[in-house]
Design a protein around this motif. Structure first.
Motif, PDB file in Angstrom:
ATOM      1  N   UNK A   1       0.813  -1.223   0.000  1.00  0.00           N
ATOM      2  CA  UNK A   1       0.000   0.000   0.000  1.00  0.00           C
ATOM      3  C   UNK A   1       0.843   1.267   0.000  1.00  0.00           C
ATOM      4  N   UNK A   2       2.115   1.122  -0.380  1.00  0.00           N
ATOM      5  CA  UNK A   2       2.972   2.285  -0.388  1.00  0.00           C
ATOM      6  C   UNK A   2       3.763   2.419   0.904  1.00  0.00           C
ATOM      7  N   UNK A   3       4.572   3.466   0.961  1.00  0.00           N
ATOM      8  CA  UNK A   3       5.454   3.641   2.112  1.00  0.00           C
ATOM      9  C   UNK A   3       5.324   5.048   2.674  1.00  0.00           C
ATOM     10  N   UNK A   4       5.731   5.165   3.911  1.00  0.00           N
ATOM     11  CA  UNK A   4       5.844   6.469   4.567  1.00  0.00           C
ATOM     12  C   UNK A   4       7.335   6.789   4.624  1.00  0.00           C
ATOM     13  N   UNK A   5       7.725   7.894   4.002  1.00  0.00           N
ATOM     14  CA  UNK A   5       9.130   8.269   3.953  1.00  0.00           C
ATOM     15  C   UNK A   5       9.362   9.491   4.825  1.00  0.00           C
ATOM     16  N   UNK A   6      10.212   9.319   5.842  1.00  0.00           N
ATOM     17  CA  UNK A   6      10.599  10.460   6.673  1.00  0.00           C
ATOM     18  C   UNK A   6      11.957  10.924   6.195  1.00  0.00           C
TER      19      UNK A   6
END
Length: 422
Positions: A95-100
């Motif tokens: 479902x995609x990624x969270x990029x910090x």
């Protein structure tokens, strides 16, 4: 047992544990409502170090249950971004990624652009953090797809509960009762400059080096003052703080507040930035005091020369003298307004030919000499004679307007009396 820094161990696990930032994380704060809603847009967090940006990103990751990737723009490359993009749509990140992305201002335009396609289709949710103004340092296309939230510096009162908690955790870790002299906690809170990470590092160092007597860990105020010295300084000669402090000094001088002027001067000097302090003082002498007290420019220049010869720390004395003089002097910006108006006309093309009688007589070609008609003022009473000086296109233009102060009004009366006789 693996070592874990106190600053990481004490990191909040819920939004309610985050210190400060009530304007965005309080009960009705917009960022809190966005996080609680679970539909996270692309975000840019802007603010000083140690104010909770990374912590909030971690809390968002927990809330969304999406894989969290962390990159620091000071060391990351496009290949690192490609590796993350390669996971999208696989079992690792269906479902995609969270990029910090920390310190996004260090990514160049090409690196920031590489994220755009995936930000557009939602496969990457970007949470970027920066200590610099994002409107100056973040590529406009990234900004247009993001919501910016400012994290403000924390007050000593905000940091104090975290310090108390850190001391308790260190006591448990070291298996001893912590006994702090009066003022230890408040000194750390004040000296950390609103940076929780700095405060936790100070607490950890103090407790690890504390004297142990009869099972008690003794923390002295003297040790706290040594550990936390100068840590309250937020200053980067290339960053926003540089310009903010310089601006605050200039505006305090202009606002005739000697106490504020000395405060901001002290902050520049503590950071060792002698040049910025000198430039602001020299500029203010002409921009803000100007013709109301023309001698100020000479006195400030003398103070600056003394400071440069002395060097720090003694340079603080003549510079402080200059700051107090400028802050307490009468003010006039007639010089500033005059030259600004004149430059505006020049930039707009309002120049015209020089009056013939003002031209350089040696500029005429051989055999083409003409009578200039220039009237030499010193040949006339009061060293003045009426003649045209401005180009025809600007005839009658007034750039300089006498300020409402004793010095300029005296000059105005002098010339009105002389010129009025013609």
């Amino acid at each position: 047992m693996t070592y874990r820094p106190l600053a990481d161990e004490i990191r909040p696990q819920t939004l309610d544990e985050v210190v400060g930032q009530q304007h965005i994380l309080g009960e009705n704060g917009l960022l809190r409502r966005i996080i609680q809603g679970g539909n996270i847009p692309n975000l840019v967090f802007y603010g000083p170090s140690g104010t909770g940006k990374t912590t909030v990103a971690n809390l968002i990751a927990k809330r969304t249950h999406r894989p969290l990737h962390r990159l620091n723009a000071t060391t990351a490359s496009i290949s690192d971004i490609k590796d993350i993009i390669g996971e999208i749509g696989t079992m690792l990140a269906p479902d995609g990624v969270l990029l910090y992305l920390d310190e996004i201002q260090y990514f160049n335009k090409k690196q920031q652009q590489s994220l755009l396609e995936f930000m557009e289709n939602g496969k990457i949710t970007l949470i970027a953090s920066t200590t610099e103004n994002p409107y100056f340092y973040v590529y406009n296309a990234v900004l247009s797809r993001s919501t910016v939230f400012e994290f403000k510096p924390l007050s000593a009162a905000d940091v104090l509960p975290a310090i108390e908690r850190g001391i308790r955790l260190m006591g448990e870790r070291l298996e001893g009762e912590v006994v702090c002299e009066d003022g230890v906690q408040t000194h750390i809170a004040a000296a950390c400059g609103g940076d929780v990470r700095k405060a936790m590092n100070a607490v950890e160092l103090l407790l690890n080096s504390a004297k142990r007597e009869q099972g008690k860990l003794l923390v002295t105020l003297a040790d706290a003052q040594t550990v936390a010295q100068r840590s309250a300084m937020r200053y980067d000669r290339e960053g926003d703080d540089h310009f903010d402090i310089a601006s605050a000094l200039m505006k305090s001088l202009r606002g005739s507040d000697p106490d504020a002027a000395l405060h901001y001067l002290a902050r520049l000097l503590e950071a060792g930035d002698l040049i910025t302090a000198i430039r602001r003082l020299l500029c203010s002498a002409s921009e803000d005091v100007g013709m109301a007290y023309p001698q100020a420019a000479l006195i400030v220049k003398a103070c600056v020369d003394n400071a440069l010869q002395l060097g720090l720390p003694e340079a603080r004395l003549p510079l402080a003298q200059a700051a107090v003089l400028l802050a307490t002097a009468p003010k006039s910006n007639s010089v500033y307004r005059g030259i600004a108006a004149a430059q505006a006309d020049v930039r707009a093309g309002k120049t015209g030919d020089y009056p013939r009688h003002l031209q350089n007589v040696h500029a005429d070609s051989a055999g083409m000499e003409r009578e200039q008609g220039y009237l030499y003022p010193h040949d006339f009473p009061n060293h003045w004679v009426k003649q045209k000086y401005l180009p025809d296109i600007l005839a009658g233009t007034q750039y300089y307007i006498y300020g409402e102060n004793k010095t300029e009004q005296a000059a105005r009366r002098y010339w009105e009396e002389i010129k009025g006789r013609e």
